[in-house]
Design a protein around this motif. Structure first.
Motif, short mmCIF file in Angstrom:
data_model
loop_
_atom_site.label_atom_id
_atom_site.label_comp_id
_atom_site.label_asym_id
_atom_site.label_seq_id
_atom_site.Cartn_x
_atom_site.Cartn_y
_atom_site.Cartn_z
N GLN A 49 28.44 4.17 32.11
CA GLN A 49 27.76 4.91 33.16
C GLN A 49 26.91 6.03 32.55
O GLN A 49 27.11 6.45 31.42
CB GLN A 49 28.78 5.50 34.14
N ASN A 50 25.97 6.50 33.34
CA ASN A 50 25.22 7.70 32.96
C ASN A 50 26.14 8.90 32.91
O ASN A 50 27.01 9.07 33.78
CB ASN A 50 24.12 8.00 33.99
N ASP A 51 25.93 9.74 31.93
CA ASP A 51 26.57 11.05 31.89
C ASP A 51 25.45 12.06 31.70
O ASP A 51 24.29 11.69 31.47
CB ASP A 51 27.58 11.11 30.76
N SER A 52 25.75 13.34 31.80
CA SER A 52 24.73 14.37 31.65
C SER A 52 25.22 15.44 30.68
O SER A 52 25.54 16.56 31.07
CB SER A 52 24.40 14.99 33.01
N ARG A 53 25.25 15.07 29.39
CA ARG A 53 25.80 15.96 28.37
C ARG A 53 24.86 16.15 27.19
O ARG A 53 25.29 16.44 26.08
CB ARG A 53 27.15 15.42 27.89
N LEU A 54 23.57 15.99 27.43
CA LEU A 54 22.59 16.14 26.37
C LEU A 54 21.81 17.44 26.52
O LEU A 54 21.51 17.86 27.64
CB LEU A 54 21.59 14.98 26.38
N TYR A 55 21.49 18.04 25.38
CA TYR A 55 20.55 19.17 25.33
C TYR A 55 19.40 18.79 24.40
O TYR A 55 19.49 17.85 23.60
CB TYR A 55 21.21 20.44 24.80
N ASP A 56 18.34 19.55 24.47
CA ASP A 56 17.28 19.39 23.47
C ASP A 56 17.75 19.94 22.12
O ASP A 56 17.48 19.34 21.07
CB ASP A 56 16.01 20.12 23.91
N LEU A 57 18.44 21.07 22.14
CA LEU A 57 18.91 21.71 20.92
C LEU A 57 20.32 22.25 21.15
O LEU A 57 20.58 22.90 22.15
CB LEU A 57 17.98 22.86 20.52
#
Length: 484
Positions: free
Chosen positions: A315-323
């Motif tokens: 599934q999609n998760d939302s745990r990314l940052y640019d930095l």
């Protein structure tokens, strides 16, 4: 097996199974540069360009082009159809004006269909299916590169009330075709990752639910099976970078309702890809996966797929940052703390529809050990310090041009005062922020700061871009012009 005499490639697909299919789509993928529409290279483009590209298709007698509606502001909505098969496939893109990746891919697919390559296979496919393309459903939103239409509503929440002419057009086209399959083409946040991994969800798929119970009938099941085929293809080119979009039922959404109305509907969401801000790699992934699905529809390959394989897509998760900066020492009120920092870049429109710049912000801080980033740096033993303001007030940009920027950053200067800043400009290509005289730096952690070791600033974060102070500074894609 149908029409075997016309199917040298497809015979191989059946005889040798998945490996032959992979070879076929590998060849498509490798030949993609031959089909890429060179007149569109950036995500931000307007209806005028789409109209020009559609006009190019009029030279191909196989395409049937019809104006099927108009937007609120009077821009044309056009349907391009090709093929003579009994299976109708409807593909629509840019329901949200700032979600343009698949629109680019559709024009690449048009070029593929116009080419002499794979002619036998395409001819057979187009005897089985009729393709209908509705590119840029929301041209008024695209004009400003915004999600919503001129009325200010989200077209994907207008499937029931049908207040907007764009929504009425999509419903009319779907109903008039009684389409067997539908492809709902969108973009999603680049901060989605495939659940449990540090990889971005560059492509996410969904067979939308048609009720709150998330039941699976033949219509939805066929969409799930097609998604399995598409995922298997994409894993060869972006391994681990596929997610499954949330399937909570939304009664106002087009995808959910089109599924409910009897069209097997596949949602494709284009997310993020490392070092690909204009989504050209994801455009390519759209190209090959959509074509894979269309060929599978024509040959009915999907019918043998187990739905359980769909459920195995993360599934999609939302745990990314640019930095992401980890274990930074931060002093507050005389005490030292260890923080992780997650920073993101917000796109800010420039002075033209095609222009934009980045403005960084701290998305989160604290223990971010369960999160990931496109770029990460472990900074144990480094102390965060605020960026300083260069004491000399410069007259104009010509004076700024003469500065030694590495020397400035080595002395922890993140801001340069300029008397005559250009009007209506909000960003700069210089690797320092330009500010009005007497600018005051915010006390809290902001978009620009330094990381010191033994009292020496070794790293600078300028507008959320991390650079080593004594090395090449081109990693700062843009700094800010700030007025106070």
């Amino acid at each position: 097996m149908k029409k075997l005499q016309f199917l040298p490639i497809f015979f191989l697909l059946f005889s040798f199974g998945l490996s032959a299919q992979q070879e076929f789509y590998k060849e498509l993928y490798e030949k993609y540069p031959d089909y890429k529409e060179e007149d569109v290279k950036q995500r931000r483009f307007t209806h005028d360009l789409v109209v020009d590209l559609i006009a190019k298709q009029e030279k191909n007698s196989y395409f049937r082009i019809n104006k099927v509606g108009e937007s609120i502001e009077g821009r044309s909505l056009n349907l391009l159809s090709i093929g003579s098969g009994k299976i109708d496939v409807l593909l629509w893109s840019q329901m949200h004006g700032d979600e343009s990746t698949a629109t680019m891919a559709l024009f690449d697919i048009f070029n593929f269909l116009n080419s002499e390559d794979f002619k036998t296979e395409k001819d057979v496919m187009l005897k089985e299916v009729t393709l209908h393309f509705l590119p840029m459903l929301n041209p008024d939103g695209a004009e400003k590169f915004q999600r919503r239409n001129a009325l200010g509503i989200d077209l994907n929440r207008d499937a029931l009330r049908l207040q907007s002419p764009e929504s009425k057009t999509l419903k009319m086209v779907r109903d008039s075709l009684d389409a067997d399959f539908g492809f709902n083409l969108h973009d999603q946040s680049r901060y989605y990752n495939a659940e449990g991994t540090n990889k971005p969800a560059s492509i996410s798929y969904l067979a939308p639910a048609y009720n709150y119970e998330k039941s699976i009938n033949e219509v939805r099941g066929n969409a799930m099976k097609l998604i399995v085929i598409m995922n298997n293809i994409i894993q060869n080119y972006a391994p681990g970078q596929v997610g499954r979009y949330n399937d909570d039922f939304e009664p106002r959404a087009f995808g959910d309702n089109i599924q409910k109305w009897g069209t097997s509907t596949i949602l494709i969401e284009s997310g993020g890809y490392p070092n690909d801000p204009e989504k050209q790699e994801i455009r390519k992934l759209n190209f090959v996966s959509i074509l894979a699905a269309i060929f599978a529809i024509a040959e009915e390959d999907y019918k043998t797929i187990a739905i359980s394989e769909y459920e195995s897509i993360p599934q999609n998760d939302s745990r990314l940052y640019d930095l992401k900066l980890t274990e930074v020492t931060y002093e507050l009120l005389g005490n030292e703390y260890i923080l992780d920092l997650g920073m993101n870049h917000r796109e800010v429109p420039g002075n033209t529809p095609q222009e934009y710049f980045y403005r960084a912000y701290v998305a989160d801080r604290g223990d971010l050990s369960t999160n990931y980033a496109y770029k990460s740096k472990e900074l144990s033993g480094y102390k965060l310090s605020s960026g300083r303001v260069y004491p000399e007030i410069l007259k104009d940009l010509e004076a700024v041009e003469k500065l030694d920027f590495n020397k400035l950053l080595e002395q922890a200067y993140a801001y340069v005062q300029v008397e005559n800043l250009p009007e209506n400009e909000h960003f700069t290509d210089y690797p320092v922020n330009l500010v009005t005289p007497n600018f005051k730096v915010a006390e809290d952690i902001s978009h620009s700061f330094f990381l010191e070791k033994d009292g020496k600033p070794e790293y600078a974060v300028i507008n959320g871009f991390l650079v080593k102070t004594d090395e090449e500074l081109s990693a700062v894609e843009n700094a800010l012009i700030l007025r106070q």
